[in-house]
Design a protein around this motif. Structure first.
Motif, PDB file in Angstrom:
ATOM      1  N   GLN A 287       2.899  -6.876 -20.048  1.00  0.00           N
ATOM      2  CA  GLN A 287       3.616  -5.472 -20.329  1.00  0.00           C
ATOM      3  C   GLN A 287       2.636  -4.661 -19.505  1.00  0.00           C
ATOM      4  N   THR A 288       1.351  -4.855 -19.651  1.00  0.00           N
ATOM      5  CA  THR A 288       0.400  -3.862 -19.079  1.00  0.00           C
ATOM      6  C   THR A 288       0.451  -4.221 -17.545  1.00  0.00           C
ATOM      7  N   GLY A 289       0.575  -5.442 -16.887  1.00  0.00           N
ATOM      8  CA  GLY A 289       0.687  -5.675 -15.765  1.00  0.00           C
ATOM      9  C   GLY A 289       1.858  -5.008 -14.945  1.00  0.00           C
ATOM     10  N   ASP A 290       3.053  -4.941 -15.821  1.00  0.00           N
ATOM     11  CA  ASP A 290       4.100  -4.149 -15.131  1.00  0.00           C
ATOM     12  C   ASP A 290       3.976  -2.625 -15.229  1.00  0.00           C
ATOM     13  N   ALA A 291       3.068  -2.207 -16.208  1.00  0.00           N
ATOM     14  CA  ALA A 291       2.816  -0.933 -16.006  1.00  0.00           C
ATOM     15  C   ALA A 291       1.929  -0.437 -14.863  1.00  0.00           C
ATOM     16  N   VAL A 292       1.141  -1.296 -14.491  1.00  0.00           N
ATOM     17  CA  VAL A 292       0.187  -1.386 -13.382  1.00  0.00           C
ATOM     18  C   VAL A 292       1.104  -1.168 -12.104  1.00  0.00           C
ATOM     19  N   LEU A 293       1.996  -2.240 -11.925  1.00  0.00           N
ATOM     20  CA  LEU A 293       2.981  -2.166 -10.905  1.00  0.00           C
ATOM     21  C   LEU A 293       3.585  -1.078 -10.665  1.00  0.00           C
ATOM     22  N   GLN A 294       4.384  -0.430 -11.837  1.00  0.00           N
ATOM     23  CA  GLN A 294       5.005   0.549 -11.778  1.00  0.00           C
ATOM     24  C   GLN A 294       4.225   1.945 -11.450  1.00  0.00           C
ATOM     25  N   HIS A 295       2.870   2.127 -11.841  1.00  0.00           N
ATOM     26  CA  HIS A 295       1.961   3.101 -11.567  1.00  0.00           C
ATOM     27  C   HIS A 295       1.728   3.131 -10.084  1.00  0.00           C
ATOM     28  N   ILE A 296       1.624   1.981  -9.372  1.00  0.00           N
ATOM     29  CA  ILE A 296       1.066   1.880  -7.926  1.00  0.00           C
ATOM     30  C   ILE A 296       2.325   2.194  -7.094  1.00  0.00           C
ATOM     31  N   ALA A 297       3.575   1.801  -7.657  1.00  0.00           N
ATOM     32  CA  ALA A 297       4.672   1.818  -6.895  1.00  0.00           C
ATOM     33  C   ALA A 297       5.074   3.279  -6.817  1.00  0.00           C
ATOM     34  N   ALA A 298       4.756   3.900  -8.050  1.00  0.00           N
ATOM     35  CA  ALA A 298       4.903   5.652  -7.745  1.00  0.00           C
ATOM     36  C   ALA A 298       3.924   6.093  -6.926  1.00  0.00           C
ATOM     37  N   LEU A 299       2.723   5.748  -6.813  1.00  0.00           N
ATOM     38  CA  LEU A 299       1.908   6.416  -6.001  1.00  0.00           C
ATOM     39  C   LEU A 299       2.332   6.176  -4.490  1.00  0.00           C
ATOM     40  N   LEU A 300       2.688   4.819  -4.265  1.00  0.00           N
ATOM     41  CA  LEU A 300       3.104   4.480  -2.859  1.00  0.00           C
ATOM     42  C   LEU A 300       4.109   5.415  -2.659  1.00  0.00           C
ATOM     43  N   GLN A 301       5.168   5.638  -3.383  1.00  0.00           N
ATOM     44  CA  GLN A 301       6.346   6.308  -3.147  1.00  0.00           C
ATOM     45  C   GLN A 301       6.197   7.636  -2.856  1.00  0.00           C
ATOM     46  N   ALA A 302       5.463   8.295  -3.683  1.00  0.00           N
ATOM     47  CA  ALA A 302       5.026   9.823  -3.710  1.00  0.00           C
ATOM     48  C   ALA A 302       4.160  10.092  -2.570  1.00  0.00           C
ATOM     49  N   MET A 303       3.398   9.028  -2.035  1.00  0.00           N
ATOM     50  CA  MET A 303       2.481   9.672  -1.039  1.00  0.00           C
ATOM     51  C   MET A 303       3.051   9.226   0.492  1.00  0.00           C
ATOM     52  N   THR A 304       4.138   8.702   0.808  1.00  0.00           N
ATOM     53  CA  THR A 304       4.880   8.488   1.849  1.00  0.00           C
ATOM     54  C   THR A 304       5.867   9.489   1.972  1.00  0.00           C
ATOM     55  N   ARG A 305       6.381   9.511   3.263  1.00  0.00           N
ATOM     56  CA  ARG A 305       7.595  10.367   3.718  1.00  0.00           C
ATOM     57  C   ARG A 305       8.851  10.062   3.358  1.00  0.00           C
ATOM     58  N   ARG A 306       9.507  10.925   2.421  1.00  0.00           N
ATOM     59  CA  ARG A 306      10.871  10.378   1.757  1.00  0.00           C
ATOM     60  C   ARG A 306      11.975  10.634   2.933  1.00  0.00           C
ATOM     61  N   HIS A 307      12.814   9.800   3.083  1.00  0.00           N
ATOM     62  CA  HIS A 307      13.942   9.505   3.890  1.00  0.00           C
ATOM     63  C   HIS A 307      13.356   9.103   5.236  1.00  0.00           C
ATOM     64  N   VAL A 308      11.978   9.102   5.441  1.00  0.00           N
ATOM     65  CA  VAL A 308      11.465   8.294   6.727  1.00  0.00           C
ATOM     66  C   VAL A 308      10.881   7.056   6.683  1.00  0.00           C
ATOM     67  N   ASP A 309       9.866   7.023   5.640  1.00  0.00           N
ATOM     68  CA  ASP A 309       9.150   5.799   5.337  1.00  0.00           C
ATOM     69  C   ASP A 309       9.768   5.061   4.343  1.00  0.00           C
ATOM     70  N   SER A 310       9.697   3.832   3.963  1.00  0.00           N
ATOM     71  CA  SER A 310      10.337   3.068   3.112  1.00  0.00           C
ATOM     72  C   SER A 310       9.131   2.023   2.400  1.00  0.00           C
ATOM     73  N   VAL A 311       9.473   1.740   1.193  1.00  0.00           N
ATOM     74  CA  VAL A 311       8.452   1.233   0.465  1.00  0.00           C
ATOM     75  C   VAL A 311       9.017  -0.013  -0.357  1.00  0.00           C
ATOM     76  N   VAL A 312       8.583  -1.135  -0.068  1.00  0.00           N
ATOM     77  CA  VAL A 312       9.408  -2.224  -0.584  1.00  0.00           C
ATOM     78  C   VAL A 312       8.615  -3.061  -1.399  1.00  0.00           C
ATOM     79  N   ARG A 313       8.835  -3.862  -2.693  1.00  0.00           N
ATOM     80  CA  ARG A 313       8.457  -4.675  -3.058  1.00  0.00           C
ATOM     81  C   ARG A 313       8.647  -6.113  -2.748  1.00  0.00           C
ATOM     82  N   TYR A 314       7.588  -6.707  -2.049  1.00  0.00           N
ATOM     83  CA  TYR A 314       7.623  -7.897  -1.097  1.00  0.00           C
ATOM     84  C   TYR A 314       7.397  -9.060  -2.072  1.00  0.00           C
ATOM     85  N   GLY A 315       6.641  -8.921  -3.020  1.00  0.00           N
ATOM     86  CA  GLY A 315       6.483 -10.159  -3.911  1.00  0.00           C
ATOM     87  C   GLY A 315       5.799  -9.845  -5.356  1.00  0.00           C
ATOM     88  N   GLY A 316       5.246 -10.568  -5.960  1.00  0.00           N
ATOM     89  CA  GLY A 316       4.799 -10.249  -7.382  1.00  0.00           C
ATOM     90  C   GLY A 316       4.225  -8.902  -7.392  1.00  0.00           C
TER      91      GLY A 316
END
Length: 419
Positions: free
Chosen positions: A267-296
Motif C-alpha cells: 500500500q505504501t508502495g502504491d502511494a509512492v507510485l502515485q506521488h511520483i506519477a503526480a510529480l512527473l505529470q505536474a512538471m511536464t507540459r500539459r497537452h504537449v508531453d505525455s507520461v506513461v506508466r510503462y512497468g511496475g
C-alpha cells in the motif's frame, strides 16, 4: 483533459454548455460530423418547402409585384442554404463556420417569414401554426448554440406578434390566445433543446470517462502501455518525421522500489507510485508531453519537440523534485525516494529509417540501466544515430550526465566533446 476533474465537465445552466472552454471545444469537434450531417439535411429540407409554398402566395395574392417580392425572399432562403453548404464544404472542420451557417439560415428564414406575414395578414392563424413548427426546427433540428437559437426564436416570435397586431384583424382575446400559444411553443422548444444539449454533453462525459479508463493506468492516472504502443508513440513519431522535429524519450525508474515494498508494504508502495506519477505529470507540459506508466515502477515520458539539452534539463528537474519531495504516508511517515533516468533524443531532421518504436524504447531503456549501474539517482543520455541502429545499444554515441557531479553543466559542451 482529465475526466476525473468534475470542474472540466460542469455545465453552465444558462448556456447549457461546458463551463470549461477547452472541454466545450472538444465536445463540438466530437459532434462535428453529426452536426454537419444534420445541418445539411435540415437546410435542404427547409429550402425545398420554402420554395414549394410559393404556390400558396400565388393562390392568395395572384400574379403580381407582391408575389414576385415574396418569391425573391423564398429564393433568398434557398440561396442562403446553398451558399452555407458550399461554405461547410470548404470549412468542414470549423466549428464557427457551422454556427455561422446555422444562424444565417435561421435569420434569413425568419425574416422571409415575417415578410410573408406582412403581405398576407388575413391568414394570421395559419401563419401562427407555421411559426410554431419553425420554432421547433430552430430549437431542435438546426444544430446551433442554444443561446443563439433562443435569441433568434424569441425575436422572431416578438416580430410576428407585432405584425399580427399591426396588420391583422384579430380580436383582443384571439391575439392573447395566439400569444399564449406562441409562448407555449417557445417554452416547449426551449425545454426540449435544453434536454437535448444536456443529454449530448452527459453522453460525451460518459464516453470520455470510458476512454479515460481504457487508456489510463488506474493507479497513477498516467497513460498505460497499451495506449503508448497503439496510438501515442506511433502518432508522435509520425508527427516528428513529418515536421522534422526533435522527439525525446525519457525512461524513469524508481530506485530500490522492491525494498520499499518489502519494508513498508504494497500500500505504501502504491502511494509512492502515485506521488511520483503526480510529480512527473505536474512538471511536464500539459497537452504537449505525455507520461506513461510503462512497468511496475517504471515510467516513460514522451517529450515532443524537445532536444537533448532541453530533455536533460527536464530530467534533472524531475530527479531533483523526487529527491526533494519524499512521499508522505499516514502510517509509514516520510519515505525518501530517488529515481534514475535514461534520456534518448532523436533529431528527425536527420534520422532516417532506424528510429522505430521498438528500437527507440530499447535504446532509452538501455540508457536507464546504464544509469542504474552508475550508482542510481543519476541520468544517462544519448542522441539517436542511424549509423548505430541495428548494433548493440552500447555502440550509440553516449555521454553520462552524472547528477552528483559539481561540473555537470554545460550539457551541450559535454555532448559535443563526447561526439
Amino acid at each position: 483533459m482529465n475526466p476525473e476533474s468534475p470542474s472540466e465537465f460542469a455545465i453552465d445552466p444558462v448556456r447549457v454548455e461546458f463551463r470549461n472552454v477547452e472541454t466545450e471545444r472538444a465536445f463540438q469537434r466530437h459532434h462535428l460530423i453529426r452536426s454537419r450531417s444534420s445541418l445539411h439535411l435540415t437546410l435542404l429540407f427547409c429550402s425545398a418547402f420554402y420554395l414549394a409554398f410559393a404556390m400558396t402566395d400565388v393562390a392568395a395574392l395572384g400574379y403580381g409585384r407582391v408575389t414576385l417580392v415574396l418569391f425573391v425572399g423564398r429564393m433568398l432562403v434557398a440561396i442562403t442554404a446553398v451558399m452555407g453548404l458550399y461554405l461547410l464544404r470548404d470549412q468542414s472542420e470549423s466549428i464557427v463556420a457551422h454556427w455561422f451557417v446555422a444562424s444565417a439560415a435561421e435569420v434569413v428564414g425568419m425574416a422571409t417569414f415575417a415578410l410573408i406575414v406582412w403581405f398576407r395578414p388575413s391568414e394570421i392563424p395559419w401563419h401562427a401554426m407555421s411559426l410554431c413548427i419553425m420554432l421547433m426546427v430552430v430549437y431542435v433540428f438546426i444544430p446551433n448554440r442554444l443561446v443563439i437559437a433562443k435569441g433568434i426564436a424569441i425575436a422572431a416570435t416578438a416580430a410576428f406578434i407585432l405584425i399580427a397586431v399591426e396588420k391583422g384583424t384579430l380580436t383582443g382575446s384571439d391575439a392573447l390566445t395566439m400569444s399564449m400559444l406562441l409562448l407555449l411553443a417557445n417554452s416547449f422548444g426551449l425545454v426540449a433543446a435544453r434536454r437535448y444539449h444536456r443529454l449530448w454533453r452527459d453522453e460525451y462525459r460518459a464516453l470520455m470517462d470510458l476512454k479515460h479508463q481504457s487508456i489510463r493506468d488506474h493507479l497513477t492516472g498516467c497513460y498505460n502501455r497499451r495506449h503508448l504502443h497503439e496510438a501515442l508513440l506511433p502518432m508522435e513519431i509520425a508527427r516528428a518525421e513529418r515536421s522534422r522535429h526533435w522527439l525525446t524519450l525519457v525512461v524513469c525508474d524508481i530506485d530500490h522500489f522492491k525494498r520499499i515494498n518489502d519494508t513498508f508494504g504494497h500500500q505504501t508502495g502504491d502511494a509512492v507510485l502515485q506521488h511520483i506519477a503526480a510529480l512527473l505529470q505536474a512538471m511536464t507540459r500539459r497537452h504537449v508531453d505525455s507520461v506513461v506508466r510503462y512497468g511496475g515502477e517504471e515510467f516513460l515520458l514522451v517529450l515532443s519537440q524537445t532536444d537533448l539539452d532541453g530533455a536533460l534539463s527536464a530530467a534533472e528537474r524531475l530527479r531533483a523534485a523526487i529527491v526533494d519531495n519524499p512521499t508522505v504516508e499516514a502510517v509509514s511517515g516520510s519515505i525518501p525516494t530517488t529515481a534514475s533516468f535514461g534520456v534518448l533524443a532523436v533529431d528527425f531532421s536527420i534520422a532516417a529509417h532506424g528510429a522505430t518504436e521498438k528500437s527507440l524504447i530499447a535504446a532509452a531503456d538501455a540508457l536507464l540501466y546504464e544509469a542504474k549501474e552508475a550508482g542510481r539517482n543519476s541520468i544517462r543520455c544519448g542522441e539517436w544515430s542511424d549509423a548505430a541502429a541495428g548494433r548493440v545499444v552500447g555502440s550509440l554515441p553516449l555521454t553520462i550526465y552524472d547528477s552528483g557531479s559539481p561540473d555537470r553543466y554545460p550539457l551541450h559542451a559535454d555532448w559535443a566533446e563526447a561526439q
